[in-house]
Design a protein around this motif. Sequence first.
Motif, PDB file in Angstrom:
ATOM      1  N   ASN A  41      -9.373   2.787   2.237  1.00 18.31           N
ATOM      2  CA  ASN A  41      -8.897   1.975   3.294  1.00 18.31           C
ATOM      3  C   ASN A  41      -8.673   3.499   4.722  1.00 18.31           C
ATOM      4  O   ASN A  41      -8.940   4.135   4.654  1.00 18.31           O
ATOM      5  N   PHE A  70       1.107  -1.506  -0.413  1.00 19.47           N
ATOM      6  CA  PHE A  70      -0.062   0.271   0.149  1.00 19.47           C
ATOM      7  C   PHE A  70       0.672   1.637   0.286  1.00 19.47           C
ATOM      8  O   PHE A  70       2.099   1.548   0.965  1.00 19.47           O
ATOM      9  N   VAL A  90     -10.587  -2.368   4.754  1.00 21.55           N
ATOM     10  CA  VAL A  90     -11.060  -2.208   3.241  1.00 21.55           C
ATOM     11  C   VAL A  90     -12.500  -1.783   2.792  1.00 21.55           C
ATOM     12  O   VAL A  90     -13.031  -2.661   3.400  1.00 21.55           O
ATOM     13  N   SER A 144      -6.504  -2.875   9.486  1.00 18.42           N
ATOM     14  CA  SER A 144      -6.624  -2.309   8.300  1.00 18.42           C
ATOM     15  C   SER A 144      -7.929  -2.960   8.242  1.00 18.42           C
ATOM     16  O   SER A 144      -8.011  -3.503   8.177  1.00 18.42           O
TER      17      SER A 144
END
Length: 607
Positions: free
Chosen positions: A494, A458, A480, A478
């Motif tokens: 994100n 990323f 998405v 994280s």
Amino acid sequence: MALRTRGEQLSMVDQESGTYRPRRAFIEPDVEPALPERPAQPSRNGNGRAFQRPEPFDELRAPVEGRASTSSARKPATPRVDEDQPKPLYRDEARLNGSPRSPSRAAPIPADPPTKETLMTPATLAPRRPPILDDETTTILPRSRPTKHRTQALDAIDDYDDDDERRTLGRHAKLALLIAGVAAVVIVGLLIGYAVRSAAKQPQTQSNLAPSRGPSSDAASQPPGQSGSALLTDASMLSPSQAKTLDRNASWKVVTTERTVTEDSPTAACFGGEPLEGQPTPQQEVVRVLKAGGKNDPVALHAAMAYSSPEEATQAYAIASKTLGGCAVAGYYIASGYSVSGIGDQAVGVVVMEVQGKKTQAHSVVLNRTGRVVNVLDAAQPSQAIAMDAVAKALSQVNAVICRGAGGRCDGKVSVKHGPPPLGGDEPGFLAIGDLPPAGPKVYPWVATQVELPKKEFQGSGCETVNWTTQQAKSRSSRVYLIPESGNSFFGLNEIMLTTKDAKAAGKVVDKIKSDFSRCKSRNLTATVTGPTKVTSIGAQKAQISGWTAVIKQKSTKGVAKYRVGIVSAGPKVIYTFLNPRGAFDFKNRQWDTVAVRAGERATQVP
């Protein structure tokens, strides 16, 4: 010893027609002959041994109880009594095993055909119990010719039969009593069950519906056809006069009041009309819609649910609050959240935006619980939301009417403060689906992936100099969010979260990324940065949220790539958001600022 079969036990006479002699009852003759010897009989337990029997005919010589003796010369003989053995039933001259009769016994008197007199005689006797039909007994008949001792003999036989029936009935009576007892228990159980079910089906009275604080004062105002035990009445619903608080210049009117709520009934924003998972079933549910005149004038929807107890209402409120905080209904998103107090026992508010093509509708929604009643008030109008203070005050008037009957708080001063929306979403701490505005030419739903570690590949917008996989932190994660209908554009968002040592360390990370935005043009000549723009908010437990947003464009041989970036801190947490607009799939600047600070607000709702 081998057991005898039932057929062997009953073979007491010769079945040959030439030697067969019928069994008969003994009747005392005119001249008493010597009594025949009692033949041996097999035991009923099948061991083949004959029981020791008392001399049966000695009883016939004794005077019958309650009657005068016909011969004073005879005295009652004392029979040999064996209480464990049944009395003989037959008077046969042959023994069971075929042995010859005893020479000391006289031959039995042959039977004579019955006469009219003998057949009619039993009708003049004392009433007797009907004999019990048994395979092991033989019917006793009177003699054909009456004699001077006939009455005495028949009485003796009567006593003999009664005694024998008592023995037979004694064995069967126990079984009958046992069956009767079991039947009685079953019947009593069924009656009790029927009584309980009948009581459960009876409508509840006002006494068991009213809470300890006293019955509702609205009972007299309920409409015709509504039960006297109903807690929710017309008076407990938002009235046109109360709706004046929402818009004093509008002429409010009741459009509909539904006391039987169905899937087609109107619902408040974010609730979608379907039953909420895990929510208790309310005892009552009423929905009322009011309008303020013209097409573009405000509309108000009030939904009230009454539950059996404050505990059930508390559970229903928690589920409704989470549903409102998640707002997972396509076309709706949460623009802002509010903490509300002074309305019953619990309250919360949100402003929800509804997207209908190119038009938007703003819903100001307040959810509250008072005792065992949960209310939702949704005041909507095009584009601009009705002030949350006005909606809260309107609902407080409703609460004042129902609070005592519902057993809830009636005191308190209404207070409304900006804050995070109610806790919602499938992953607390991260953005909920309802936090993301619709994007694209049509309304498409958002889909979220599982929470995982940041990906090494990323790169972000190309301006950030922070490596999310190596940046010093206690924890990192994280997620998405995508719109599958975006196709090859792979439009999505994100979210990366770091938990640092403390708030100071988190602030340093935010400052570094903000500096990266400012100096990106000098480091990368192809980059264009709009911003950074300062954003702030207040999270849970009054946590301060602050950070920056920016719009970055990168030129390349393939064209211009656009990115939206946000970075905020909330205590020791750092929350980074990234969006890659593609064509019509994009947010407005204000929407993006809201999403960036919303990520910080959600982070404060979990430890």
